[in-house]
Motif scaffolding. Structure first.
Motif, PDB file in Angstrom:
ATOM      1  N   MET A 126       0.657  -1.204   0.069  1.00  0.00           N
ATOM      2  CA  MET A 126      -0.042  -0.042   0.045  1.00  0.00           C
ATOM      3  C   MET A 126       0.735   1.123  -0.118  1.00  0.00           C
ATOM      4  O   MET A 126       1.949   1.254   0.514  1.00  0.00           O
ATOM      5  CB  MET A 126      -0.821  -0.083   1.049  1.00  0.00           C
ATOM      6  N   ASN A 127       0.347   2.502  -0.489  1.00  0.00           N
ATOM      7  CA  ASN A 127       1.014   3.627  -0.361  1.00  0.00           C
ATOM      8  C   ASN A 127       0.539   4.346   0.912  1.00  0.00           C
ATOM      9  O   ASN A 127      -0.343   3.804   1.679  1.00  0.00           O
ATOM     10  CB  ASN A 127       1.054   4.452  -1.395  1.00  0.00           C
ATOM     11  N   ARG A 128       1.227   5.377   1.513  1.00  0.00           N
ATOM     12  CA  ARG A 128       0.799   5.896   2.707  1.00  0.00           C
ATOM     13  C   ARG A 128      -0.743   6.372   2.791  1.00  0.00           C
ATOM     14  O   ARG A 128      -0.968   6.094   3.895  1.00  0.00           O
ATOM     15  CB  ARG A 128       1.770   7.406   2.703  1.00  0.00           C
ATOM     16  N   ILE A 129      -1.128   7.193   1.622  1.00  0.00           N
ATOM     17  CA  ILE A 129      -2.622   7.479   1.861  1.00  0.00           C
ATOM     18  C   ILE A 129      -3.586   6.322   2.023  1.00  0.00           C
ATOM     19  O   ILE A 129      -4.372   6.306   2.640  1.00  0.00           O
ATOM     20  CB  ILE A 129      -2.917   8.038   0.640  1.00  0.00           C
ATOM     21  N   GLU A 130      -3.143   5.175   1.260  1.00  0.00           N
ATOM     22  CA  GLU A 130      -4.234   3.916   1.518  1.00  0.00           C
ATOM     23  C   GLU A 130      -4.124   3.567   2.880  1.00  0.00           C
ATOM     24  O   GLU A 130      -4.886   2.945   3.396  1.00  0.00           O
ATOM     25  CB  GLU A 130      -3.524   2.639   0.264  1.00  0.00           C
ATOM     26  N   LEU A 131      -2.720   3.467   3.399  1.00  0.00           N
ATOM     27  CA  LEU A 131      -2.732   2.877   4.474  1.00  0.00           C
ATOM     28  C   LEU A 131      -3.480   3.785   5.698  1.00  0.00           C
ATOM     29  O   LEU A 131      -4.177   3.275   6.517  1.00  0.00           O
ATOM     30  CB  LEU A 131      -1.265   2.708   5.127  1.00  0.00           C
ATOM     31  N   LEU A 132      -3.358   4.947   5.397  1.00  0.00           N
ATOM     32  CA  LEU A 132      -3.804   6.130   6.481  1.00  0.00           C
ATOM     33  C   LEU A 132      -5.313   5.793   6.384  1.00  0.00           C
ATOM     34  O   LEU A 132      -6.228   5.910   7.175  1.00  0.00           O
ATOM     35  CB  LEU A 132      -3.360   7.508   6.083  1.00  0.00           C
ATOM     36  N   ASP A 133      -5.861   5.817   5.059  1.00  0.00           N
ATOM     37  CA  ASP A 133      -7.354   5.416   4.901  1.00  0.00           C
ATOM     38  C   ASP A 133      -7.864   4.492   5.483  1.00  0.00           C
ATOM     39  O   ASP A 133      -9.052   4.141   6.242  1.00  0.00           O
ATOM     40  CB  ASP A 133      -7.698   5.399   3.289  1.00  0.00           C
ATOM     41  N   LYS A 134      -6.981   3.250   5.377  1.00  0.00           N
ATOM     42  CA  LYS A 134      -7.481   1.924   6.198  1.00  0.00           C
ATOM     43  C   LYS A 134      -7.626   2.423   7.945  1.00  0.00           C
ATOM     44  O   LYS A 134      -8.657   1.867   8.320  1.00  0.00           O
ATOM     45  CB  LYS A 134      -6.423   0.912   5.801  1.00  0.00           C
ATOM     46  N   GLY A 135      -6.469   3.076   8.365  1.00  0.00           N
ATOM     47  CA  GLY A 135      -6.639   3.272   9.692  1.00  0.00           C
ATOM     48  C   GLY A 135      -7.759   3.927   9.990  1.00  0.00           C
ATOM     49  O   GLY A 135      -8.457   3.777  11.030  1.00  0.00           O
ATOM     50  N   VAL A 136      -8.057   5.271   9.100  1.00  0.00           N
ATOM     51  CA  VAL A 136      -9.391   5.900   9.418  1.00  0.00           C
ATOM     52  C   VAL A 136     -10.601   5.196   9.372  1.00  0.00           C
ATOM     53  O   VAL A 136     -11.313   5.126  10.370  1.00  0.00           O
ATOM     54  CB  VAL A 136      -9.325   7.036   8.338  1.00  0.00           C
ATOM     55  N   SER A 137     -10.713   4.120   8.217  1.00  0.00           N
ATOM     56  CA  SER A 137     -11.895   3.594   8.313  1.00  0.00           C
ATOM     57  C   SER A 137     -12.072   2.665   9.409  1.00  0.00           C
ATOM     58  O   SER A 137     -13.222   2.316  10.054  1.00  0.00           O
ATOM     59  CB  SER A 137     -12.192   2.898   7.298  1.00  0.00           C
TER      60      SER A 137
END
Ligand code: GLN
Length: 287
Positions: A11-22
């Motif tokens: 994953m890239n950083r934004i995708e990983l961040l989004d995963k954490g947010v959800s």
């Protein structure tokens, strides 16, 4: 099996961040975005500008695991600051742990009110210093002042000393039950964010605070006011004439704290609200 078939898509950083947010949003965490961002900054060792600017950088498997572990901890209501070990206050990074109250944004008002009087070559005492965030911010943003921080907890003082060192500031930290062990001498300013929660209210606080922050830093005894009484009484003689005392107070304590201050002889008492419109600071003058 070929490695290609088993290799997980990175994953890239934004995708990983989004995963954490959800994950956090689904679990009902109101500050899911902020929490995930702080955890991401911590894991990647980069600030949010850097994360967004280079959001397409792929994260390593280790980073992904570390981030998801951190999110899982957060799911158990461990405060974000206890996972990352830092809290920003007055634009400075303070080391924190479960041995100190995490610096609160509301407490910046207290520091700002003290700063407004113009600090130059003064002796400042921070009673119940905890992480040291109040006295260290004041020293950082003033000129030629000397600072003393007092706490009853040696574990808190260790954090405060580490913060002083990390910020390159010179403060004296003393272990004492209020003024009991504090050597002779007078101050121009006493500032304090003492424990002020009524004992019976502590069980009703959010789990982050109730289960993870030191009760010794929160519990203001039966009526929440015991430390205001003691600091006013014992502190009056420790102030020079014209010296000032500044307290953080609970939203419903302004009248009580004003009376306590008057009883000890303080004058020109003012109450200041925080940005949420709640009474937050009380200060007064020793004439
Ligand atoms: N404001 C803190 C809280 O809401 C309490 C701080 C204190 O007791 N000094 O938990």
């Amino acid at each position: 099996m070929s490695t290609r078939a088993t290799a997980k898509k990175t994953m890239n950083r934004i995708e990983l961040l989004d995963k954490g947010v959800s994950i956090l949003t689904d679990a009902g965490f109101e500050e899911a975005k902020t929490d995930a961002m702080l955890l991401m900054e911590y894991i990647c060792g980069a600030d949010r500008n850097e994360l967004f600017l280079h959001g397409d950088v792929e994260v390593t498997g280790e980073m992904e695991e570390a981030f998801l572990r951190a999110v899982e901890k957060r799911l158990t209501h461990i405060p974000v600051q206890h996972i990352t070990g830092v809290q920003n206050f007055m634009g400075l990074d303070f080391k924190v742990s479960d041995k100190v109250l995490c610096p609160r944004q509301d407490t910046e008002i207290l520091v700002e009110e003290v700063m407004r009087i113009g600090l130059d070559s003064m002796d400042i005492l921070d009673m119940c210093t905890g992480s040291g965030c109040i006295i260290l911010s004041l020293l950082r943003f003033s000129h030629a002042c000397r600072g003393v921080g007092v706490d009853i907890s040696e574990e808190a003082l260790e954090i405060a000393r580490a913060n002083a060192e990390a910020l390159g500031l010179d403060a004296e930290f003393v272990r004492s039950d209020l003024f009991a062990n504090l050597k002779e001498g007078q101050f121009d300013i006493i500032v304090s964010n003492p424990p002020y929660i009524r004992t019976e209210v502590i069980d009703t606080l959010m789990p982050e605070v109730r289960d993870h922050e030191p009760h010794i830093a929160l519990d203001g005894d039966e009526d929440g006011l015991v430390f205001y009484r003691r600091i006013c009484q014992e502190g009056y003689d420790r102030l020079r004439a014209g010296g000032m005392i500044f307290f953080e107070i609970g939203y419903d304590q302004a009248d009580d704290v004003r009376k306590i201050m008057e009883k000890s002889g303080f004058d020109h008492i003012e109450i200041v609200k925080d940005y949420g419109g709640n009474d937050r600071v009380a200060y007064g003058v020793k004439n």
